[in-house]
Design a protein around this motif. Sequence first.
Motif, PDB file in Angstrom:
ATOM      1  N   GLY A   1      86.881  88.065  62.243  1.00  0.00           N
ATOM      2  CA  GLY A   1      87.442  87.171  63.236  1.00  0.00           C
ATOM      3  C   GLY A   1      86.837  87.239  64.624  1.00  0.00           C
ATOM      4  O   GLY A   1      87.372  86.596  65.542  1.00  0.00           O
ATOM      5  N   TRP A   2      85.771  87.992  64.838  1.00  0.00           N
ATOM      6  CA  TRP A   2      85.141  88.006  66.178  1.00  0.00           C
ATOM      7  C   TRP A   2      84.713  86.589  66.537  1.00  0.00           C
ATOM      8  O   TRP A   2      84.078  85.896  65.738  1.00  0.00           O
ATOM      9  CB  TRP A   2      83.942  88.951  66.168  1.00  0.00           C
ATOM     10  CG  TRP A   2      83.223  89.041  67.488  1.00  0.00           C
ATOM     11  CD1 TRP A   2      83.679  89.606  68.637  1.00  0.00           C
ATOM     12  CD2 TRP A   2      81.909  88.542  67.774  1.00  0.00           C
ATOM     13  NE1 TRP A   2      82.737  89.495  69.640  1.00  0.00           N
ATOM     14  CE2 TRP A   2      81.638  88.841  69.136  1.00  0.00           C
ATOM     15  CE3 TRP A   2      80.944  87.870  67.031  1.00  0.00           C
ATOM     16  CZ2 TRP A   2      80.446  88.510  69.752  1.00  0.00           C
ATOM     17  CZ3 TRP A   2      79.745  87.529  67.641  1.00  0.00           C
ATOM     18  CH2 TRP A   2      79.509  87.846  68.991  1.00  0.00           C
ATOM     19  N   ASP A   3      85.045  86.143  67.749  1.00  0.00           N
ATOM     20  CA  ASP A   3      84.847  84.740  68.098  1.00  0.00           C
ATOM     21  C   ASP A   3      83.627  84.503  68.981  1.00  0.00           C
ATOM     22  O   ASP A   3      83.551  83.489  69.691  1.00  0.00           O
ATOM     23  CB  ASP A   3      86.095  84.181  68.785  1.00  0.00           C
ATOM     24  CG  ASP A   3      86.451  84.942  70.066  1.00  0.00           C
ATOM     25  OD1 ASP A   3      85.789  85.971  70.338  1.00  0.00           O
ATOM     26  OD2 ASP A   3      87.376  84.513  70.774  1.00  0.00           O
ATOM     27  N   GLY A   4      82.675  85.402  68.936  1.00  0.00           N
ATOM     28  CA  GLY A   4      81.410  85.147  69.623  1.00  0.00           C
ATOM     29  C   GLY A   4      80.542  84.210  68.799  1.00  0.00           C
ATOM     30  O   GLY A   4      80.959  83.669  67.777  1.00  0.00           O
ATOM     31  N   HIS A   5      79.306  84.012  69.252  1.00  0.00           N
ATOM     32  CA  HIS A   5      78.435  83.096  68.535  1.00  0.00           C
ATOM     33  C   HIS A   5      76.984  83.546  68.641  1.00  0.00           C
ATOM     34  O   HIS A   5      76.640  84.434  69.432  1.00  0.00           O
ATOM     35  CB  HIS A   5      78.586  81.672  69.075  1.00  0.00           C
ATOM     36  CG  HIS A   5      78.327  81.556  70.550  1.00  0.00           C
ATOM     37  ND1 HIS A   5      79.280  81.838  71.499  1.00  0.00           N
ATOM     38  CD2 HIS A   5      77.213  81.196  71.238  1.00  0.00           C
ATOM     39  CE1 HIS A   5      78.786  81.656  72.713  1.00  0.00           C
ATOM     40  NE2 HIS A   5      77.527  81.273  72.577  1.00  0.00           N
ATOM     41  N   VAL A   6      76.150  82.946  67.825  1.00  0.00           N
ATOM     42  CA  VAL A   6      74.710  83.202  67.817  1.00  0.00           C
ATOM     43  C   VAL A   6      74.025  82.070  68.572  1.00  0.00           C
ATOM     44  O   VAL A   6      74.332  80.897  68.360  1.00  0.00           O
ATOM     45  CB  VAL A   6      74.175  83.282  66.370  1.00  0.00           C
ATOM     46  CG1 VAL A   6      72.667  83.455  66.364  1.00  0.00           C
ATOM     47  CG2 VAL A   6      74.842  84.425  65.624  1.00  0.00           C
ATOM     48  N   TRP A   7      73.108  82.464  69.458  1.00  0.00           N
ATOM     49  CA  TRP A   7      72.490  81.450  70.321  1.00  0.00           C
ATOM     50  C   TRP A   7      71.033  81.815  70.573  1.00  0.00           C
ATOM     51  O   TRP A   7      70.692  83.001  70.670  1.00  0.00           O
ATOM     52  CB  TRP A   7      73.245  81.393  71.639  1.00  0.00           C
ATOM     53  CG  TRP A   7      73.038  80.125  72.432  1.00  0.00           C
ATOM     54  CD1 TRP A   7      72.222  79.949  73.503  1.00  0.00           C
ATOM     55  CD2 TRP A   7      73.666  78.867  72.188  1.00  0.00           C
ATOM     56  NE1 TRP A   7      72.309  78.658  73.957  1.00  0.00           N
ATOM     57  CE2 TRP A   7      73.194  77.967  73.159  1.00  0.00           C
ATOM     58  CE3 TRP A   7      74.596  78.417  71.239  1.00  0.00           C
ATOM     59  CZ2 TRP A   7      73.604  76.644  73.217  1.00  0.00           C
ATOM     60  CZ3 TRP A   7      75.007  77.097  71.295  1.00  0.00           C
ATOM     61  CH2 TRP A   7      74.512  76.222  72.279  1.00  0.00           C
TER      62      TRP A   7
ATOM     63  N   GLU B   1      70.251  85.594  69.720  1.00  0.00           N
ATOM     64  CA  GLU B   1      71.088  86.691  70.193  1.00  0.00           C
ATOM     65  C   GLU B   1      72.561  86.411  69.931  1.00  0.00           C
ATOM     66  O   GLU B   1      72.975  85.267  69.759  1.00  0.00           O
ATOM     67  CB  GLU B   1      70.881  86.911  71.702  1.00  0.00           C
ATOM     68  CG  GLU B   1      69.457  87.234  72.088  1.00  0.00           C
ATOM     69  CD  GLU B   1      69.302  87.380  73.594  1.00  0.00           C
ATOM     70  OE1 GLU B   1      70.264  87.051  74.328  1.00  0.00           O
ATOM     71  OE2 GLU B   1      68.231  87.813  74.036  1.00  0.00           O
ATOM     72  N   PHE B   2      73.328  87.489  69.923  1.00  0.00           N
ATOM     73  CA  PHE B   2      74.783  87.372  69.928  1.00  0.00           C
ATOM     74  C   PHE B   2      75.260  87.255  71.368  1.00  0.00           C
ATOM     75  O   PHE B   2      74.840  88.023  72.242  1.00  0.00           O
ATOM     76  CB  PHE B   2      75.422  88.612  69.288  1.00  0.00           C
ATOM     77  CG  PHE B   2      75.406  88.604  67.790  1.00  0.00           C
ATOM     78  CD1 PHE B   2      76.097  87.629  67.074  1.00  0.00           C
ATOM     79  CD2 PHE B   2      74.720  89.575  67.082  1.00  0.00           C
ATOM     80  CE1 PHE B   2      76.092  87.618  65.699  1.00  0.00           C
ATOM     81  CE2 PHE B   2      74.710  89.572  65.707  1.00  0.00           C
ATOM     82  CZ  PHE B   2      75.401  88.598  65.005  1.00  0.00           C
ATOM     83  N   LEU B   3      76.143  86.309  71.617  1.00  0.00           N
ATOM     84  CA  LEU B   3      76.768  86.140  72.924  1.00  0.00           C
ATOM     85  C   LEU B   3      78.273  86.022  72.707  1.00  0.00           C
ATOM     86  O   LEU B   3      78.731  85.404  71.745  1.00  0.00           O
ATOM     87  CB  LEU B   3      76.237  84.893  73.622  1.00  0.00           C
ATOM     88  CG  LEU B   3      74.734  84.868  73.932  1.00  0.00           C
ATOM     89  CD1 LEU B   3      74.329  83.503  74.472  1.00  0.00           C
ATOM     90  CD2 LEU B   3      74.358  85.959  74.916  1.00  0.00           C
ATOM     91  N   GLY B   4      79.043  86.630  73.593  1.00  0.00           N
ATOM     92  CA  GLY B   4      80.490  86.548  73.454  1.00  0.00           C
ATOM     93  C   GLY B   4      81.175  87.841  73.828  1.00  0.00           C
ATOM     94  O   GLY B   4      80.571  88.726  74.471  1.00  0.00           O
ATOM     95  N   PRO B   5      82.439  88.005  73.455  1.00  0.00           N
ATOM     96  CA  PRO B   5      83.213  89.197  73.822  1.00  0.00           C
ATOM     97  C   PRO B   5      82.548  90.487  73.334  1.00  0.00           C
ATOM     98  O   PRO B   5      82.067  90.553  72.199  1.00  0.00           O
ATOM     99  CB  PRO B   5      84.559  88.969  73.120  1.00  0.00           C
ATOM    100  CG  PRO B   5      84.647  87.497  72.896  1.00  0.00           C
ATOM    101  CD  PRO B   5      83.240  87.045  72.673  1.00  0.00           C
ATOM    102  N   TYR B   6      82.542  91.476  74.202  1.00  0.00           N
ATOM    103  CA  TYR B   6      82.090  92.834  73.917  1.00  0.00           C
ATOM    104  C   TYR B   6      80.573  92.973  73.740  1.00  0.00           C
ATOM    105  O   TYR B   6      80.084  94.090  73.508  1.00  0.00           O
ATOM    106  CB  TYR B   6      82.783  93.410  72.668  1.00  0.00           C
ATOM    107  CG  TYR B   6      84.283  93.256  72.685  1.00  0.00           C
ATOM    108  CD1 TYR B   6      85.058  93.956  73.616  1.00  0.00           C
ATOM    109  CD2 TYR B   6      84.912  92.399  71.800  1.00  0.00           C
ATOM    110  CE1 TYR B   6      86.438  93.796  73.647  1.00  0.00           C
ATOM    111  CE2 TYR B   6      86.298  92.232  71.824  1.00  0.00           C
ATOM    112  CZ  TYR B   6      87.057  92.943  72.757  1.00  0.00           C
ATOM    113  OH  TYR B   6      88.418  92.791  72.795  1.00  0.00           O
ATOM    114  N   VAL B   7      79.829  91.881  73.865  1.00  0.00           N
ATOM    115  CA  VAL B   7      78.379  91.994  73.730  1.00  0.00           C
ATOM    116  C   VAL B   7      77.806  92.874  74.833  1.00  0.00           C
ATOM    117  O   VAL B   7      76.901  93.687  74.598  1.00  0.00           O
ATOM    118  CB  VAL B   7      77.721  90.600  73.743  1.00  0.00           C
ATOM    119  CG1 VAL B   7      76.203  90.716  73.840  1.00  0.00           C
ATOM    120  CG2 VAL B   7      78.098  89.830  72.484  1.00  0.00           C
ATOM    121  N   ASP B   8      78.351  92.714  76.058  1.00  0.00           N
ATOM    122  CA  ASP B   8      77.852  93.535  77.158  1.00  0.00           C
ATOM    123  C   ASP B   8      78.143  95.013  76.921  1.00  0.00           C
ATOM    124  O   ASP B   8      77.385  95.886  77.351  1.00  0.00           O
ATOM    125  CB  ASP B   8      78.435  93.071  78.493  1.00  0.00           C
ATOM    126  CG  ASP B   8      79.954  93.040  78.491  1.00  0.00           C
ATOM    127  OD1 ASP B   8      80.555  93.020  77.409  1.00  0.00           O
ATOM    128  OD2 ASP B   8      80.544  93.048  79.601  1.00  0.00           O
TER     129      ASP B   8
END
Length: 410
Positions: free
Chosen positions: A237-243, A250-257
Amino acid sequence: MDIAGTRRLPVWLIATWGLTRLALLLFVFKVWVFPGPDVTSDVSVIYHGWYETLRTGTFPHDDVTWQYPPAAALAILSPALLPFLDYAQAFYVLAFLADCAVFCLLRYAGLRPGRTLRGAWVWTVGVALLGPTVYARYDLMVTAVTVAALLAGARHPRVMGALVGFGALLKVWPALLLTAAVKRKAWFSAAVTAGALALLFGLTMPDAFSFLTSQRDRGTEVESLGSLVFHVARHFGWDGHVWLNYGSVEFLGPYVDWVSSAALFLTVIAFGWLLLWRLSVRRMPPHALVDAAFVAVLMFTVTSRVISPQYMVWLVGLAAVCLCFRGSRMVLPGFLVLAACLATVLEFPVFFANVVASDGLGVTLLFVRNGLLVLAALTAARELWRTTVSRQVPAVPSQATRTQETLAPS
């Protein structure tokens, strides 16, 4: 039978190199079609675009995909040396020539006393396993410079230093080759070469050092070690995305940093271990210089938030130089890198769509490739420590490896 002549003409090695490189050329020239996405677009589109900007005397500072030190401009502009070919064709030919130069250097080094042709075989097989991506990136040219620098090694420290300085201005990571350099001549030559080139580019071409701030907003690249967190999290259910971001997927979204910061922390730990090793060294056998360079680059590759497929050619080149020495303890790590090359060509480009989708096949390939690299890094670090630091000197197979170099600077 002329045994000496047979040794000096390794027919099977030369034939294998020739046939595999012919295949690579047929793939990049699109006579044959390699499965997966087109790996040559970086040359025909991105590199060619940079070329058009660079030839005007300025760097492509408005292009966020330009993330390279100033001497990289020389590699991008190099196809101008072959004006009778179009840009992409000229680039592939120059990549082939760089590959040929590395092979010749390793073959020559492998025939010297105390050396072996294992290194030339590792290069031949490793580059072939990586597929046409190798000829469609300028990393092969950088690797050629670093292989030449390491083979110069302790015999010609000034030459090594100059090549390292030049390589560092091509793509930064060759600076790690100085990890085990104990002679001031090498460090001084590297500093002078890098400084002179940096000054030249800084004075003649605007925005030569814009690359230093161009990666601050990067995410975590989908092939990196840290990306495995998000590949698995997407199934929960992680709601980040690939861009497509900064020239890579890359993965971008919550907790990526958070994961990116963790990767940076691991890089700091790797640097700390290398510093501890350098302060703890008791002996420096002839192969320690190249072994330490291999370990350093392996550690920084594994802990990076980006592990692009072309990075593997760095490791293949360094492993090949290590295995030129009969006494090198990097045999197992070198073969682990070769196995990782096979996993790499499968995850990119063959099944890259599966990797981006984070499906079972894609995640499995990444776990295998990155797991092999982590195992190679840990094994290589342990062997380097045992060879150079441990009180009990491990047994070595040849007299050449029992010769120790002095640690006193010269």
